[in-house]
Write a protein that holds these residues in place. Structure first.
Motif, PDB file in Angstrom:
ATOM      1  N   ILE A 129       0.932  -1.168  -0.130  1.00 22.04           N
ATOM      2  CA  ILE A 129      -0.124  -0.130  -0.093  1.00 22.04           C
ATOM      3  C   ILE A 129       0.763   1.351  -0.088  1.00 22.04           C
ATOM      4  CG2 ILE A 129      -1.937   1.393   1.485  1.00 22.04           C
ATOM      5  CD1 ILE A 129      -2.726  -1.546   2.621  1.00 22.04           C
ATOM      6  N   ASN A 130       0.947   1.986  -0.981  1.00 21.15           N
ATOM      7  CA  ASN A 130       1.510   3.283  -1.135  1.00 21.15           C
ATOM      8  C   ASN A 130       0.737   4.579  -0.689  1.00 21.15           C
ATOM      9  OD1 ASN A 130       3.974   1.926  -2.154  1.00 21.15           O
ATOM     10  ND2 ASN A 130       3.042   1.955  -4.266  1.00 21.15           N
ATOM     11  N   ILE A 131       1.314   5.474  -0.194  1.00 19.22           N
ATOM     12  CA  ILE A 131       0.504   6.629   0.110  1.00 19.22           C
ATOM     13  C   ILE A 131       0.707   7.810  -0.914  1.00 19.22           C
ATOM     14  CG2 ILE A 131       0.078   8.092   1.999  1.00 19.22           C
ATOM     15  CD1 ILE A 131      -0.820   5.412   2.367  1.00 19.22           C
ATOM     16  N   GLY A 132       0.006   8.350  -1.831  1.00 16.30           N
ATOM     17  CA  GLY A 132       0.108   9.557  -2.712  1.00 16.30           C
ATOM     18  C   GLY A 132      -0.585  10.704  -2.130  1.00 16.30           C
ATOM     19  N   SER A 133      -1.047  11.147  -2.798  1.00 12.34           N
ATOM     20  CA  SER A 133      -1.360  12.643  -2.423  1.00 12.34           C
ATOM     21  C   SER A 133      -2.595  13.078  -3.458  1.00 12.34           C
ATOM     22  CB  SER A 133      -0.417  13.472  -2.332  1.00 12.34           C
ATOM     23  OG  SER A 133      -0.968  14.935  -1.993  1.00 12.34           O
ATOM     24  N   ILE A 134      -3.451  13.775  -2.824  1.00 13.22           N
ATOM     25  CA  ILE A 134      -4.571  14.572  -3.847  1.00 13.22           C
ATOM     26  C   ILE A 134      -3.663  15.516  -4.839  1.00 13.22           C
ATOM     27  CG2 ILE A 134      -4.753  16.475  -2.208  1.00 13.22           C
ATOM     28  CD1 ILE A 134      -7.940  16.679  -3.148  1.00 13.22           C
ATOM     29  N   GLY A 135      -2.491  15.876  -4.374  1.00  8.86           N
ATOM     30  CA  GLY A 135      -1.518  16.829  -5.101  1.00  8.86           C
ATOM     31  C   GLY A 135      -1.119  16.362  -6.421  1.00  8.86           C
ATOM     32  N   THR A 228      -6.301   3.458  -7.029  1.00  9.29           N
ATOM     33  CA  THR A 228      -5.796   4.605  -6.274  1.00  9.29           C
ATOM     34  C   THR A 228      -7.252   5.018  -5.615  1.00  9.29           C
ATOM     35  OG1 THR A 228      -4.301   5.693  -7.711  1.00  9.29           O
ATOM     36  CG2 THR A 228      -5.691   7.034  -6.362  1.00  9.29           C
ATOM     37  N   LEU A 229      -7.170   4.929  -4.347  1.00  2.00           N
ATOM     38  CA  LEU A 229      -8.584   5.117  -3.368  1.00  2.00           C
ATOM     39  C   LEU A 229      -8.330   6.592  -2.905  1.00  2.00           C
ATOM     40  CD1 LEU A 229      -8.400   1.791  -3.606  1.00  2.00           C
ATOM     41  CD2 LEU A 229      -9.558   2.007  -1.491  1.00  2.00           C
ATOM     42  N   HIS A 230      -8.970   7.661  -3.187  1.00  5.87           N
ATOM     43  CA  HIS A 230      -9.166   8.915  -2.578  1.00  5.87           C
ATOM     44  C   HIS A 230      -9.862   8.982  -1.258  1.00  5.87           C
ATOM     45  CE1 HIS A 230      -7.479  10.487  -6.378  1.00  5.87           C
ATOM     46  NE2 HIS A 230      -8.281   9.523  -6.912  1.00  5.87           N
ATOM     47  N   VAL A 231      -9.049   9.480  -0.358  1.00  4.43           N
ATOM     48  CA  VAL A 231      -9.556   9.817   0.775  1.00  4.43           C
ATOM     49  C   VAL A 231      -9.442  10.985   1.187  1.00  4.43           C
ATOM     50  CG1 VAL A 231      -9.356   9.124   3.405  1.00  4.43           C
ATOM     51  CG2 VAL A 231      -8.676   7.618   1.791  1.00  4.43           C
ATOM     52  N   ASN A 232     -10.239  11.989   0.871  1.00  4.77           N
ATOM     53  CA  ASN A 232     -10.341  13.418   0.847  1.00  4.77           C
ATOM     54  C   ASN A 232     -11.594  14.177   1.048  1.00  4.77           C
ATOM     55  OD1 ASN A 232     -11.601  13.601  -1.703  1.00  4.77           O
ATOM     56  ND2 ASN A 232      -9.980  12.912  -2.968  1.00  4.77           N
ATOM     57  N   THR A 237     -13.135  14.352  -6.857  1.00  2.07           N
ATOM     58  CA  THR A 237     -14.154  13.086  -7.007  1.00  2.07           C
ATOM     59  C   THR A 237     -13.644  12.387  -8.179  1.00  2.07           C
ATOM     60  OG1 THR A 237     -15.501  14.460  -8.119  1.00  2.07           O
ATOM     61  CG2 THR A 237     -15.834  14.308  -5.733  1.00  2.07           C
ATOM     62  N   THR A 238     -14.272  11.201  -8.519  1.00  3.78           N
ATOM     63  CA  THR A 238     -13.708  10.306  -9.543  1.00  3.78           C
ATOM     64  C   THR A 238     -15.077   9.806 -10.170  1.00  3.78           C
ATOM     65  OG1 THR A 238     -13.254   8.249  -8.302  1.00  3.78           O
ATOM     66  CG2 THR A 238     -11.351   9.683  -8.800  1.00  3.78           C
ATOM     67  N   ARG A 239     -15.096   9.283 -11.346  1.00  3.69           N
ATOM     68  CA  ARG A 239     -16.061   8.596 -11.825  1.00  3.69           C
ATOM     69  C   ARG A 239     -15.837   7.498 -12.553  1.00  3.69           C
ATOM     70  NH1 ARG A 239     -19.700  12.558 -15.371  1.00  3.69           N
ATOM     71  NH2 ARG A 239     -20.532  10.480 -15.936  1.00  3.69           N
TER      72      ARG A 239
END
Length: 239
Positions: A129-135, A228-232, A237-239
Motif C-alpha cells: 500500500i503506497n501513500i500518494g496525495s491529492i496533489g 488509487t483510493l481517494h480519501v479526501n 471526485t472520480t467517476r
C-alpha cells in the motif's frame, strides 16, 4: 497468527496512526524512519519494532531489509513529504533540478527502493500500500508530479505481484490535520479553503487513512488491486 507489517515513515503523523492500527489488531509491526529518537519513542508507545532507515538511501534500505527478516505480509510505503516546504527551489536551473530530485527521491524512489528490497519476502495474501496525495491531480509542482508517478508505478506493480497473490494499491489523501506535513506554513485562510473544498465539511485525520490502509490489507479487499483510493472528503471526485 498475526501478520508482519512494515510501515516506512512510521514515527509520526499518518504513518504512526497506520502502525498503531495494525498493532491494535495484534499484528507484528516494524516502523522505519530517519529520526531514530522519535522513531524509538513512537515504537515504544505503540508496541512496534523500530529500525532507523532513510528510505532514499539504497545501503540503508538493504540493511533494513536484512534486519526485517525473511517474511512480510503488509508493506505500507508512507515515507515522504513535500521537500519544497523545507528547502524551496531557487530561480536557477540547478536549483530547480535539486528541488525536483529531492521530491522524487522522497516520494517515489523511497517507495521503489523499499518495495524492491522486500518484495521477495511478501507472502501470498500480502498487500503493498503506497501513500500518494491529492496533489497528484494537480501535478504542476515537483511534489505533485512525484506522487502522480507513484500512482502510475503502483498500477504497474500490481500486475507484477498479482500472480504471487499480492495486491498493490495507492491511497491518495487530501488535507489531513494533526500532522507536521506543512511544517507550520499552512495559513488559516488556506486551511479554511482546503476544508471548504470537501463535501463533508471537515479536515481528514490520520485515522481516516489508517482505517483505509487496514481495509486494503484485509481479506475483504483481496480483489482490489492496481487502484488509487481517494480519501479526501470529496475534495477530488472520480467517476
Amino acid at each position: 497468527m498475526g501478520r508482519i507489517v512494515l510501515v516506512t515513515g512510521g514515527g509520526s503523523g499518518i504513518g504512526r496512526a497506520v502502525a498503531a492500527r495494525f498493532r491494535a489488531a495484534g499484528d507484528t509491526v516494524v516502523v522505519t524512519g530517519r529520526n531514530g529518537e522519535r522513531l524509538a519513542r513512537a515504537a515504544a508507545e505503540i508496541g512496534a519494532r523500530a529500525i532507523t532507515c532513510d528510505a532514499t538511501d539504497p545501503e540503508q534500505v538493504a540493511r533494513m531489509a536484512d534486519e526485517l527478516g525473511p517474511e512480510l505480509d503488509v508493506l505500507v510505503n508512507m515515507a515522504g513529504g513535500n521537500t519544497d516546504l523545507t528547502a524551496p527551489a531557487g530561480e536557477g536551473l540547478g536549483e530547480v533540478l535539486r528541488a525536483w530530485r529531492a521530491n522524487l527521491d522522497a516520494n517515489l524512489l523511497s517507495a521503489v527502493l523499499t518495495t524492491t528490497a522486500v518484495r521477495d519476502r511478501m507472502r501470498p495474501g500480502g498487500s503493498i500500500i503506497n501513500i500518494g496525495s491529492i496533489g497528484a491531480e494537480y501535478a504542476a509542482s515537483s511534489y505533485g508530479a512525484a506522487k502522480a508517478a507513484l500512482a502510475a508505478w503502483t498500477a504497474g506493480l500490481s500486475s507484477e505481484v498479482g500472480p504471487k497473490g499480492v495486491t498493490a494499491n495507492l491511497i491518495a489523501p487530501g488535507y489531513i490535520a494533526e500532522t507536521g506535513f506543512f511544517h507550520g506554513k499552512l495559513s488559516e485562510d488556506r486551511r479554511s479553503a482546503l476544508i471548504a473544498a470537501t463535501h463533508n465539511g471537515r479536515a481528514g485525520h490520520p485515522d481516516d487513512v489508517a482505517a483505509t490502509t487496514f481495509f486494503l490489507a484485509s481479506e475483504g479487499a483481496r480483489h482490489i488491486t492496481g487502484q488509487t483510493l481517494h480519501v479526501n472528503g470529496g475534495a477530488h471526485t472520480t467517476r
